[in-house]
Design a protein around this motif. Structure first.
Motif, PDB file in Angstrom:
ATOM      1  N   MET A  23     -21.207  60.459 -14.860  1.00  0.00           N
ATOM      2  CA  MET A  23     -21.812  60.893 -13.604  1.00  0.00           C
ATOM      3  C   MET A  23     -23.226  60.344 -13.496  1.00  0.00           C
ATOM      4  SD  MET A  23     -23.169  64.627 -12.487  1.00  0.00           S
ATOM      5  CE  MET A  23     -24.679  64.288 -13.387  1.00  0.00           C
ATOM      6  N   THR A  24     -23.549  59.779 -12.339  1.00  0.00           N
ATOM      7  CA  THR A  24     -24.914  59.388 -12.042  1.00  0.00           C
ATOM      8  C   THR A  24     -25.354  60.139 -10.796  1.00  0.00           C
ATOM      9  OG1 THR A  24     -24.079  57.484 -10.788  1.00  0.00           O
ATOM     10  CG2 THR A  24     -24.727  57.102 -13.077  1.00  0.00           C
ATOM     11  N   ARG A  25     -26.425  60.899 -10.925  1.00  0.00           N
ATOM     12  CA  ARG A  25     -26.929  61.679  -9.797  1.00  0.00           C
ATOM     13  C   ARG A  25     -27.858  60.817  -8.960  1.00  0.00           C
ATOM     14  NH1 ARG A  25     -30.490  66.691 -11.353  1.00  0.00           N
ATOM     15  NH2 ARG A  25     -32.060  65.046 -11.601  1.00  0.00           N
ATOM     16  N   GLN A  26     -27.529  60.688  -7.691  1.00  0.00           N
ATOM     17  CA  GLN A  26     -28.366  59.958  -6.739  1.00  0.00           C
ATOM     18  C   GLN A  26     -29.028  60.984  -5.822  1.00  0.00           C
ATOM     19  OE1 GLN A  26     -28.594  56.595  -6.671  1.00  0.00           O
ATOM     20  NE2 GLN A  26     -26.894  55.996  -8.001  1.00  0.00           N
ATOM     21  N   VAL A  27     -30.341  60.988  -5.782  1.00  0.00           N
ATOM     22  CA  VAL A  27     -31.087  61.887  -4.905  1.00  0.00           C
ATOM     23  C   VAL A  27     -31.819  61.050  -3.872  1.00  0.00           C
ATOM     24  CG1 VAL A  27     -32.842  63.680  -4.747  1.00  0.00           C
ATOM     25  CG2 VAL A  27     -31.385  63.545  -6.781  1.00  0.00           C
ATOM     26  N   GLU A  28     -31.531  61.315  -2.605  1.00  0.00           N
ATOM     27  CA  GLU A  28     -32.216  60.603  -1.524  1.00  0.00           C
ATOM     28  C   GLU A  28     -32.885  61.614  -0.604  1.00  0.00           C
ATOM     29  OE1 GLU A  28     -29.933  57.725   0.584  1.00  0.00           O
ATOM     30  OE2 GLU A  28     -29.258  56.701  -1.225  1.00  0.00           O
TER      31      GLU A  28
ATOM     32  N   ALA B  83     -30.918  70.980   3.599  1.00  0.00           N
ATOM     33  CA  ALA B  83     -32.039  70.910   4.537  1.00  0.00           C
ATOM     34  C   ALA B  83     -32.823  72.217   4.509  1.00  0.00           C
ATOM     35  CB  ALA B  83     -31.528  70.638   5.955  1.00  0.00           C
ATOM     36  N   GLY B  84     -34.143  72.092   4.611  1.00  0.00           N
ATOM     37  CA  GLY B  84     -34.992  73.261   4.765  1.00  0.00           C
ATOM     38  C   GLY B  84     -35.824  73.595   3.548  1.00  0.00           C
ATOM     39  N   ALA B  85     -37.065  73.999   3.791  1.00  0.00           N
ATOM     40  CA  ALA B  85     -37.980  74.355   2.705  1.00  0.00           C
ATOM     41  C   ALA B  85     -37.498  75.559   1.917  1.00  0.00           C
ATOM     42  CB  ALA B  85     -39.373  74.622   3.284  1.00  0.00           C
ATOM     43  N   ASN B  86     -36.668  76.392   2.536  1.00  0.00           N
ATOM     44  CA  ASN B  86     -36.146  77.580   1.841  1.00  0.00           C
ATOM     45  C   ASN B  86     -35.231  77.216   0.679  1.00  0.00           C
ATOM     46  OD1 ASN B  86     -34.472  76.641   4.048  1.00  0.00           O
ATOM     47  ND2 ASN B  86     -33.117  78.364   3.630  1.00  0.00           N
ATOM     48  N   LYS B  87     -34.789  75.965   0.605  1.00  0.00           N
ATOM     49  CA  LYS B  87     -33.905  75.545  -0.495  1.00  0.00           C
ATOM     50  C   LYS B  87     -34.683  75.040  -1.719  1.00  0.00           C
ATOM     51  CE  LYS B  87     -30.440  76.393   2.204  1.00  0.00           C
ATOM     52  NZ  LYS B  87     -29.643  75.359   2.846  1.00  0.00           N
TER      53      LYS B  87
ATOM     54  N   ALA C 109     -34.438  77.018  -5.233  1.00  0.00           N
ATOM     55  CA  ALA C 109     -33.133  76.843  -5.881  1.00  0.00           C
ATOM     56  C   ALA C 109     -32.968  75.426  -6.408  1.00  0.00           C
ATOM     57  CB  ALA C 109     -32.012  77.191  -4.906  1.00  0.00           C
ATOM     58  N   LEU C 110     -33.391  74.428  -5.632  1.00  0.00           N
ATOM     59  CA  LEU C 110     -33.263  73.035  -6.079  1.00  0.00           C
ATOM     60  C   LEU C 110     -34.054  72.798  -7.361  1.00  0.00           C
ATOM     61  CD1 LEU C 110     -33.481  70.980  -2.773  1.00  0.00           C
ATOM     62  CD2 LEU C 110     -31.540  71.073  -4.335  1.00  0.00           C
ATOM     63  N   THR C 111     -35.231  73.403  -7.448  1.00  0.00           N
ATOM     64  CA  THR C 111     -36.037  73.256  -8.661  1.00  0.00           C
ATOM     65  C   THR C 111     -35.260  73.705  -9.884  1.00  0.00           C
ATOM     66  OG1 THR C 111     -38.074  73.547  -7.403  1.00  0.00           O
ATOM     67  CG2 THR C 111     -38.197  73.915  -9.766  1.00  0.00           C
ATOM     68  N   GLN C 112     -34.524  74.812  -9.741  1.00  0.00           N
ATOM     69  CA  GLN C 112     -33.730  75.330 -10.856  1.00  0.00           C
ATOM     70  C   GLN C 112     -32.465  74.496 -11.084  1.00  0.00           C
ATOM     71  OE1 GLN C 112     -34.770  77.782 -12.850  1.00  0.00           O
ATOM     72  NE2 GLN C 112     -36.641  77.943 -11.638  1.00  0.00           N
ATOM     73  N   ILE C 113     -31.856  74.030 -10.008  1.00  0.00           N
ATOM     74  CA  ILE C 113     -30.614  73.252 -10.135  1.00  0.00           C
ATOM     75  C   ILE C 113     -30.882  71.910 -10.812  1.00  0.00           C
ATOM     76  CG2 ILE C 113     -28.824  72.058  -8.792  1.00  0.00           C
ATOM     77  CD1 ILE C 113     -29.243  74.379  -6.679  1.00  0.00           C
ATOM     78  N   PHE C 114     -32.018  71.292 -10.493  1.00  0.00           N
ATOM     79  CA  PHE C 114     -32.350  69.984 -11.041  1.00  0.00           C
ATOM     80  C   PHE C 114     -33.035  70.054 -12.403  1.00  0.00           C
ATOM     81  CE2 PHE C 114     -32.695  67.618  -6.672  1.00  0.00           C
ATOM     82  CZ  PHE C 114     -31.314  67.705  -6.546  1.00  0.00           C
ATOM     83  N   ALA C 115     -33.432  71.244 -12.840  1.00  0.00           N
ATOM     84  CA  ALA C 115     -34.155  71.369 -14.106  1.00  0.00           C
ATOM     85  C   ALA C 115     -33.282  70.870 -15.264  1.00  0.00           C
ATOM     86  CB  ALA C 115     -34.556  72.819 -14.347  1.00  0.00           C
TER      87      ALA C 115
ATOM     88  N   LEU D 117     -31.302  65.145   0.782  1.00  0.00           N
ATOM     89  CA  LEU D 117     -32.264  66.192   1.126  1.00  0.00           C
ATOM     90  C   LEU D 117     -33.096  65.757   2.320  1.00  0.00           C
ATOM     91  CD1 LEU D 117     -33.754  66.789  -2.461  1.00  0.00           C
ATOM     92  CD2 LEU D 117     -31.585  67.642  -1.551  1.00  0.00           C
ATOM     93  N   ASP D 118     -33.472  66.722   3.174  1.00  0.00           N
ATOM     94  CA  ASP D 118     -34.462  66.370   4.167  1.00  0.00           C
ATOM     95  C   ASP D 118     -35.853  66.546   3.569  1.00  0.00           C
ATOM     96  OD1 ASP D 118     -34.924  69.125   4.246  1.00  0.00           O
ATOM     97  OD2 ASP D 118     -34.611  69.311   6.413  1.00  0.00           O
ATOM     98  N   GLN D 119     -36.858  66.079   4.293  1.00  0.00           N
ATOM     99  CA  GLN D 119     -38.215  66.094   3.764  1.00  0.00           C
ATOM    100  C   GLN D 119     -38.665  67.503   3.403  1.00  0.00           C
ATOM    101  OE1 GLN D 119     -39.834  62.903   3.629  1.00  0.00           O
ATOM    102  NE2 GLN D 119     -41.067  64.013   2.129  1.00  0.00           N
ATOM    103  N   ALA D 120     -38.239  68.478   4.210  1.00  0.00           N
ATOM    104  CA  ALA D 120     -38.648  69.861   3.964  1.00  0.00           C
ATOM    105  C   ALA D 120     -38.091  70.403   2.655  1.00  0.00           C
ATOM    106  CB  ALA D 120     -38.203  70.749   5.131  1.00  0.00           C
ATOM    107  N   ALA D 121     -36.921  69.939   2.256  1.00  0.00           N
ATOM    108  CA  ALA D 121     -36.272  70.445   1.031  1.00  0.00           C
ATOM    109  C   ALA D 121     -36.679  69.673  -0.199  1.00  0.00           C
ATOM    110  CB  ALA D 121     -34.757  70.395   1.197  1.00  0.00           C
ATOM    111  N   SER D 122     -37.340  68.547  -0.037  1.00  0.00           N
ATOM    112  CA  SER D 122     -37.543  67.655  -1.180  1.00  0.00           C
ATOM    113  C   SER D 122     -38.482  68.253  -2.210  1.00  0.00           C
ATOM    114  CB  SER D 122     -38.096  66.308  -0.711  1.00  0.00           C
ATOM    115  OG  SER D 122     -39.403  66.448  -0.191  1.00  0.00           O
ATOM    116  N   ILE D 123     -38.176  67.987  -3.472  1.00  0.00           N
ATOM    117  CA  ILE D 123     -38.987  68.439  -4.600  1.00  0.00           C
ATOM    118  C   ILE D 123     -39.119  67.262  -5.575  1.00  0.00           C
ATOM    119  CG2 ILE D 123     -38.223  70.842  -4.428  1.00  0.00           C
ATOM    120  CD1 ILE D 123     -36.391  70.196  -6.908  1.00  0.00           C
TER     121      ILE D 123
END
Length: 239
Positions: free
Chosen positions: A1-6, A194-198, A201-207, A230-236
């Motif tokens: 698996m290769t994770r691609q984050v855009e 999408a959304g800053a509210n995510k 959770a993304l921080t924990q999912i990608f850790a 991810l949209d810009q608001a969700a990006s970490i």
């Protein structure tokens, strides 16, 4: 698996990128195997994607549509994932009815519905007992709590490893859902977020290290491609 984050500017950017990925994989699957299978997600973010797919001149007789999860409501209910996808996409294209594979929510017992959908997948993909199909594309989102499909934190569905379909649970409301192993057998998994509210959770999912029981989307580690759009608001910052 290769994770691609855009990271895309906005939801429209996510939709355009996801559409391009889907069209490329549909063309390749049909060229190689004569058919393309896709599992849909619910929620507000995929709706404009489905509307965009409906505008494409695709070989609809070669496309098989499934759902990754479903709320336990009738198809005409406002919360139905099937209903949303039909209104946005499937009602507008000449796809054969036999190529549309919704989850039946009419049985009184959701475990019966899960069993029926599992048996249906086994028939469609001509599976031997214990085998998993490899869907060409599985679309997913995440909730603020880190759930994906109807795999919710600290629920029994997270531990199911020998089934294709199980019963998810949100606030004592049953859902029918793909299991993590079924998702992980996909050739391509695409998360739309999408959304800053995510962000939390993304921080924990990608850790690099974390708890999948608390953030179930960590369970999704497919053998094939894994895309996070991810949209810009969700990006970490991605580790």
């Amino acid at each position: 698996m290769t994770r691609q984050v855009e990271v895309l500017p906005d939801v429209a950017g996510i939709v355009n990128r996801a559409l391009a990925l889907i069209l490329e994989r549909a063309e390749a699957a049909i060229a190689q195997r004569g058919t393309f299978s896709i599992a849909l997600s619910g929620g507000s973010t995929p709706k404009p994607l489905y509307e965009a797919i409906a505008q494409q001149p695709l070989p609809w007789d070669k496309i098989q549509v499934f759902w990754g999860d479903e709320r336990y409501v009738p198809p005409d209910h406002p919360d139905s994932n099937e209903g949303m996808a039909r209104r946005a996409w499937l009602d507008h294209v000449p796809i054969p009815a036999a190529n549309i594979h919704p989850m039946d929510t009419t049985p009184a017992d959701p475990t019966v519905a899960a069993d029926l959908y599992e048996q249906h997948l086994q028939q469609v993909f001509q599976l031997a007992p214990g085998d998993f199909p490899s869907l060409d594309v599985v679309l997913l989102g995440i909730g603020d709590d880190g759930h994906t499909a109807s795999l919710f934190p600290h629920t029994k569905a997270l531990t199911v490893g020998d089934r294709l379909i199980t019963v998810g649970n949100k606030d004592d409301q049953p859902r029918i859902t793909f299991t993590a192993p079924l998702i992980n057998h996909a050739r391509c998994v695409i998360f739309l977020v999408a959304g800053a509210n995510k962000r939390p959770a993304l921080t924990q999912i990608f850790a690099p290290e974390g708890d999948a029981d608390t953030y179930p989307a960590r369970l999704i580690q497919p053998a094939g491609e894994l895309w996070w759009l991810l949209d810009q608001a969700a990006s970490i910052p991605v580790p």
